[in-house]
Write an enzyme that holds these catalytic residues in place. Sequence first.
Site, PDB file in Angstrom:
ATOM      1  N   GLU A  52     -45.280  -6.312 -18.217  1.00 48.52           N
ATOM      2  CA  GLU A  52     -46.515  -6.781 -17.581  1.00 48.52           C
ATOM      3  C   GLU A  52     -47.657  -7.170 -17.103  1.00 48.52           C
ATOM      4  O   GLU A  52     -48.352  -8.234 -16.327  1.00 48.52           O
ATOM      5  CB  GLU A  52     -45.625  -5.882 -16.209  1.00 48.52           C
ATOM      6  CG  GLU A  52     -44.435  -5.664 -16.230  1.00 48.52           C
ATOM      7  CD  GLU A  52     -43.813  -7.115 -15.254  1.00 48.52           C
ATOM      8  OE1 GLU A  52     -44.427  -7.790 -15.817  1.00 48.52           O
ATOM      9  OE2 GLU A  52     -42.198  -6.519 -15.778  1.00 48.52           O
ATOM     10  N   ASP A 193     -35.180  -9.195 -23.880  1.00 49.50           N
ATOM     11  CA  ASP A 193     -34.682 -10.993 -23.741  1.00 49.50           C
ATOM     12  C   ASP A 193     -36.483 -11.578 -24.311  1.00 49.50           C
ATOM     13  O   ASP A 193     -36.075 -12.217 -25.029  1.00 49.50           O
ATOM     14  CB  ASP A 193     -35.331 -11.400 -22.116  1.00 49.50           C
ATOM     15  CG  ASP A 193     -35.992 -10.757 -21.162  1.00 49.50           C
ATOM     16  OD1 ASP A 193     -36.575  -9.753 -21.807  1.00 49.50           O
ATOM     17  OD2 ASP A 193     -35.830 -10.870 -20.598  1.00 49.50           O
ATOM     18  N   GLU A 286     -28.905 -11.211  -9.866  1.00 55.37           N
ATOM     19  CA  GLU A 286     -28.945 -10.714 -11.359  1.00 55.37           C
ATOM     20  C   GLU A 286     -28.209  -9.480 -12.343  1.00 55.37           C
ATOM     21  O   GLU A 286     -28.080 -10.618 -13.447  1.00 55.37           O
ATOM     22  CB  GLU A 286     -29.133  -9.367 -10.676  1.00 55.37           C
ATOM     23  CG  GLU A 286     -30.875  -8.847  -9.567  1.00 55.37           C
ATOM     24  CD  GLU A 286     -31.670  -9.881 -11.101  1.00 55.37           C
ATOM     25  OE1 GLU A 286     -31.575 -10.731 -11.346  1.00 55.37           O
ATOM     26  OE2 GLU A 286     -33.186  -8.846 -11.185  1.00 55.37           O
ATOM     27  N   GLU A 307     -35.528 -18.408 -15.091  1.00 57.86           N
ATOM     28  CA  GLU A 307     -35.062 -18.571 -16.289  1.00 57.86           C
ATOM     29  C   GLU A 307     -34.338 -19.894 -16.374  1.00 57.86           C
ATOM     30  O   GLU A 307     -34.376 -20.831 -16.933  1.00 57.86           O
ATOM     31  CB  GLU A 307     -34.727 -17.263 -16.644  1.00 57.86           C
ATOM     32  CG  GLU A 307     -35.236 -16.349 -17.111  1.00 57.86           C
ATOM     33  CD  GLU A 307     -35.776 -15.766 -16.333  1.00 57.86           C
ATOM     34  OE1 GLU A 307     -35.521 -15.397 -14.947  1.00 57.86           O
ATOM     35  OE2 GLU A 307     -36.512 -15.323 -16.042  1.00 57.86           O
ATOM     36  N   THR A 413     -44.407 -15.831 -22.145  1.00 57.59           N
ATOM     37  CA  THR A 413     -42.905 -15.529 -20.847  1.00 57.59           C
ATOM     38  C   THR A 413     -43.162 -15.327 -19.678  1.00 57.59           C
ATOM     39  O   THR A 413     -42.336 -15.258 -18.653  1.00 57.59           O
ATOM     40  CB  THR A 413     -42.257 -14.199 -21.748  1.00 57.59           C
ATOM     41  OG1 THR A 413     -41.056 -14.116 -20.947  1.00 57.59           O
ATOM     42  CG2 THR A 413     -43.262 -12.869 -21.416  1.00 57.59           C
TER      43      THR A 413
END
Length: 507
Positions: A52, A193, A286, A307, A413
């Site tokens: 992160e 991902d 989710e 997304e 991302t």
Amino acid sequence: MIRELLTSFSLTLIDALDTLLVLGNHSEFQRVASLLQDTADFDIDVNASVFETNIRVVGGLLSAHLLAGRAGMDLEPGWPCSGPLLRMAEDAARKLLPAFQTPTGMPYGTVNLLNGVSPTETPVTCTAGVGTFILEFATLSRLTGDATYENAARRALRALWKTRSDIGLVGNHIDILSKKWVAQDAGIGAGVDSYFEYLVKGAIMLQDEELLSMFLEYDRAIQNYTRFDDWYLWVQMHKGTVSMPVFQSLEAFWPGLQSLLGNLDSAVRTFQNYYSVWRQFGGLPEFYSIPQGYTVDKREGYPLRPELIESAMYLFRATGDHTYLQLGLDALESIEKITRTPCGYASVKDLRDHQLDNRMESFFLAETIKYLYLLFDPAHFLHGGGAEGDGSWEEGGEEGQCVLGAGGFIFNTEAHPLDPAALYCCSRHAQDRRELRDVLLSLSEPAEKSSSKSKPPNQQTESPPPGQSDSIALKPGEKKTPPLLSCPVQPFSARLSILGQVFTDNT
Ligand code: DMJ
């Protein structure tokens, strides 16, 4: 964890900074960038997620640095190869490096920014936590000339690649010391991902065929074992048997990634599946059970993720089909009607009754809003490919030799745009300087002495990133090959279309 980061080193401000520029608010961008330079401190006793911190803090600072000129900031001589925001990004990334000092090169998931990795830290890291560094770390290395970061990211990627199963899949969590897969579900969603995303975007940004071929091999296995009716399920990584027939909202980045590879038909069909879920609930839960056609217990929330909107942006660019604008309108409507509160936009706790949570994730500001805006602004400079004079490119570097932004941008991302032209320009200048120094040294010193000095200090033990070779002096029998991308002579988009043929040939 994120809450801790937020209070101690301004995570939300950093994550949201480039969105201000995207929305055209230059004065606020300048104010926040100056504030951060005066206040952000990474020298603190905080346990931070390596993943992160990289995607939000390092990525956010790098993109703010690269966009500082367009925001009207005062630029120091040598920008974009130097600058205060770049130094901050490097400070933050340096704090992550201890996590990569492992026998395998795969990083720990958590690091203490002051003290390094705790001796009691778990060696179990998710796949994305190992393979989501190449965009930020290669950008840092190529802008600053310090190869350490790119080398660390590549070592981790190569180690992870070697752990794939006999049928070509990776699982969800790995022990980075023993290289044993601890969670063996293979899929394209949570925990994995952005690993796949970085192989593709890394291949494009760095013109790197090794990353592309890794992805294409994974993609063959993913299509073989996990794809059913244009949904992607979770399967056991060694046997390929279905372990979870669910769609996760994080997987909605996949059609966008496919469109970057030129796989439009498949991208469009998968997008339609995901969009049908959005229409059912006014957002993406989710988890969604594909056989039951409904949400999964305790995973009914929608934390304002980007997304599906991100994929709509890429697919609208690729097809011009107004379906994607319609998704944007639906998203705007849901966000305004359901999630707006007096002091922010709230995550939806349960899409069945639209109950809200008392939190707003920083990716809402960094990604969701940015992709929505860009979906509705197809002429925005961040889409690239514009004509001279439309503001899509700018000058930079000493004496203005860099043509920046002309080849489009690659979004990390967390939706922080990175400029491949800046990377090439800065690494070319660093190479020029090394070559000049080599020539001067070879004129003034005996041969062996000068050769031992020809490597920059950071490259004494590690090989330099491609495109940053140490010397122009050819070894006997060696041929000089031109770099894959030559900035600024050829626009990046032109190179990309050539690479695009490689993509489509293999899929
Ligand atoms: C972001 O923080 C990043 O995109 C990450 O890779 C996973 N998804 C979240 C937002 O949903």
